[in-house]
Design an enzyme around this catalytic site. Sequence first.
Site, PDB file in Angstrom:
ATOM      1  N   CYS A  40      -2.672  -4.437  -3.265  1.00 21.75           N
ATOM      2  CA  CYS A  40      -1.583  -3.523  -3.614  1.00 21.75           C
ATOM      3  C   CYS A  40      -1.209  -3.633  -5.074  1.00 21.75           C
ATOM      4  O   CYS A  40      -0.664  -2.704  -5.641  1.00 21.75           O
ATOM      5  CB  CYS A  40      -0.363  -3.767  -2.740  1.00 21.75           C
ATOM      6  SG  CYS A  40      -0.311  -5.337  -1.945  1.00 21.75           S
ATOM      7  N   GLY A  56       1.561  -4.409   8.535  1.00 24.58           N
ATOM      8  CA  GLY A  56       2.271  -5.618   8.119  1.00 24.58           C
ATOM      9  C   GLY A  56       3.501  -5.323   7.270  1.00 24.58           C
ATOM     10  O   GLY A  56       4.538  -5.970   7.414  1.00 24.58           O
ATOM     11  N   THR A  57       3.396  -4.346   6.387  1.00 26.39           N
ATOM     12  CA  THR A  57       4.526  -4.060   5.494  1.00 26.39           C
ATOM     13  C   THR A  57       5.743  -3.622   6.303  1.00 26.39           C
ATOM     14  O   THR A  57       6.869  -4.094   6.072  1.00 26.39           O
ATOM     15  CB  THR A  57       4.134  -2.953   4.481  1.00 26.39           C
ATOM     16  OG1 THR A  57       3.009  -3.413   3.736  1.00 26.39           O
ATOM     17  CG2 THR A  57       5.274  -2.626   3.540  1.00 26.39           C
ATOM     18  N   HIS A  68      -5.539  -4.272  10.582  1.00 21.37           N
ATOM     19  CA  HIS A  68      -6.729  -4.132   9.717  1.00 21.37           C
ATOM     20  C   HIS A  68      -7.120  -5.427   9.011  1.00 21.37           C
ATOM     21  O   HIS A  68      -8.127  -5.474   8.311  1.00 21.37           O
ATOM     22  CB  HIS A  68      -6.546  -2.976   8.719  1.00 21.37           C
ATOM     23  CG  HIS A  68      -5.634  -3.253   7.564  1.00 21.37           C
ATOM     24  ND1 HIS A  68      -6.096  -3.445   6.285  1.00 21.37           N
ATOM     25  CD2 HIS A  68      -4.292  -3.359   7.491  1.00 21.37           C
ATOM     26  CE1 HIS A  68      -5.058  -3.642   5.468  1.00 21.37           C
ATOM     27  NE2 HIS A  68      -3.971  -3.601   6.177  1.00 21.37           N
TER      28      HIS A  68
HETATM   29  N1  PLP Z   1       1.638  -9.771   4.344  1.00 27.25           N
HETATM   30  C1  PLP Z   1       0.517 -10.338   3.876  1.00 27.25           C
HETATM   31  C2  PLP Z   1       0.438 -11.830   3.782  1.00 27.25           C
HETATM   32  C3  PLP Z   1      -0.566  -9.539   3.493  1.00 27.25           C
HETATM   33  O1  PLP Z   1      -1.673 -10.113   3.024  1.00 27.25           O
HETATM   34  C4  PLP Z   1      -0.440  -8.119   3.598  1.00 27.25           C
HETATM   35  C5  PLP Z   1      -1.545  -7.245   3.142  1.00 27.25           C
HETATM   36  O2  PLP Z   1      -2.307  -7.600   2.275  1.00 27.25           O
HETATM   37  C6  PLP Z   1       0.745  -7.583   4.114  1.00 27.25           C
HETATM   38  C7  PLP Z   1       1.769  -8.433   4.465  1.00 27.25           C
HETATM   39  C8  PLP Z   1       0.904  -6.097   4.278  1.00 27.25           C
HETATM   40  O3  PLP Z   1       0.173  -5.641   5.369  1.00 27.25           O
HETATM   41  P1  PLP Z   1      -0.245  -4.089   5.517  1.00 27.25           P
HETATM   42  O4  PLP Z   1      -1.391  -3.869   4.592  1.00 27.25           O
HETATM   43  O5  PLP Z   1      -0.651  -3.940   6.931  1.00 27.25           O
HETATM   44  O6  PLP Z   1       0.937  -3.278   5.185  1.00 27.25           O
END
Ligand code: PLP
Length: 386
Positions: free
Chosen positions: A327, A71-72, A202
């Site tokens: 995080c 997601g990031t 995930h």
């Molecule tokens: N966006 C949202 C709304 C999330 O909850 C998260 C992760 O907690 C992310 C982005 C980031 O995703 P990733 O952990 O796959 O980098």
Amino acid sequence: MAAPVYADHAADTPIRPAAVSALAGALDVVGNPSSAHGTGQSARRLVEEARESIAAAIGTVPGDVVLTSGGTEADNLAVKGIVWAARGTRPVHVVTTAVEHVAVLEPLRWLAERGEVELDLVMPSRDGRVEVDAVLDLVRDETVLVSVMAANNVTGAVNDVPALGAALADHGAALHVDAVQAMHLGLDVAAWGADAIALSAHKFGGPVGVGLATLRRGVPVTPLLHGGGQDRGVRSGTLSASLAVALAAAVEAAVADRAAEAARLRELTDRVRAGAAELEGVELLGPADPAWRLPGHVALALRGVHADALVFALDRAGVHASVGPACSSGANAGNPVLEAMGVDADAGLRLSLGWTSTVADAERISDVLTDVVPILRAAGGGFVTA
Ligand code: PLP
């Protein structure tokens, strides 16, 4: 002692059996999907079949699906990529919300600090939702990007993305939607009118380390990674057949039982909410109307109890919950989402359930909260006094 209750599915949900089989079955696939020979092309076929199945499941076309590490990366690719492609002599105007995940907020703040973006932040309502009109009030003729999440990772508040997409349909601004927490909703990129979305495997039963961005062709995007030019030049790097098929299996599984799972999770979280409502000094956070709340999320604030101390006490009692995004926990970064909502940022607790959660889990969470909260409060709430 009984096994701990895992109540942090919003941070990471266990991998589904279908994704495990898909991953295991493809780990020994040989060949670089970009190679022209038959071995490479067999691997390529797996990737493309995965892309097709994902696209069909989320309401888009395969050519718009770009595989990422999660997601990031998907959020960064969309927001930085769209801003950089639109860069001219003046800062690019972007509208986003104060409750976005840091994977959206931090790249935009970084761009703003560099003078590349003029950023307007929409504040949420007290229930954590972002009103469509509040977004539109900040959108100007020259706005290039509007980024609004489908569902909030801390409160579970769901935003009316289809209404926002419809309102922006005739506007030149690209609409990016962080849909990382939104697999429990009906996810339909076309119906949402989204030019870009972000998903992460995930969070819905796939492996960590893979996700996707949808990027509508026609919306210019400058790549973040330069190299071999894979994925239409937007995301260089050797494609992983095994991660692609595992991602597709997780998407299919999540979509196939979405309605049944949502109803089941709603029942479980209703139990937890009802138990929590009995606690002294509790505020249930998020929208009161369940239609605007993620089915697996319970967010609450407890007056006079420090959330970090509560999470620690729950952990010792066998309930694994969190204050919010994984995080930032441990880094004492506060809870900017709750702050933006006007809620005591030290008091928030997130319990998030998922596909492995049971009725017994929901009951145990309620029992443990009932035991732990009065003890903690009697001991000063876990606040450190000088
Ligand atoms: N966006 C949202 C709304 C999330 O909850 C998260 C992760 O907690 C992310 C982005 C980031 O995703 P990733 O952990 O796959 O980098």
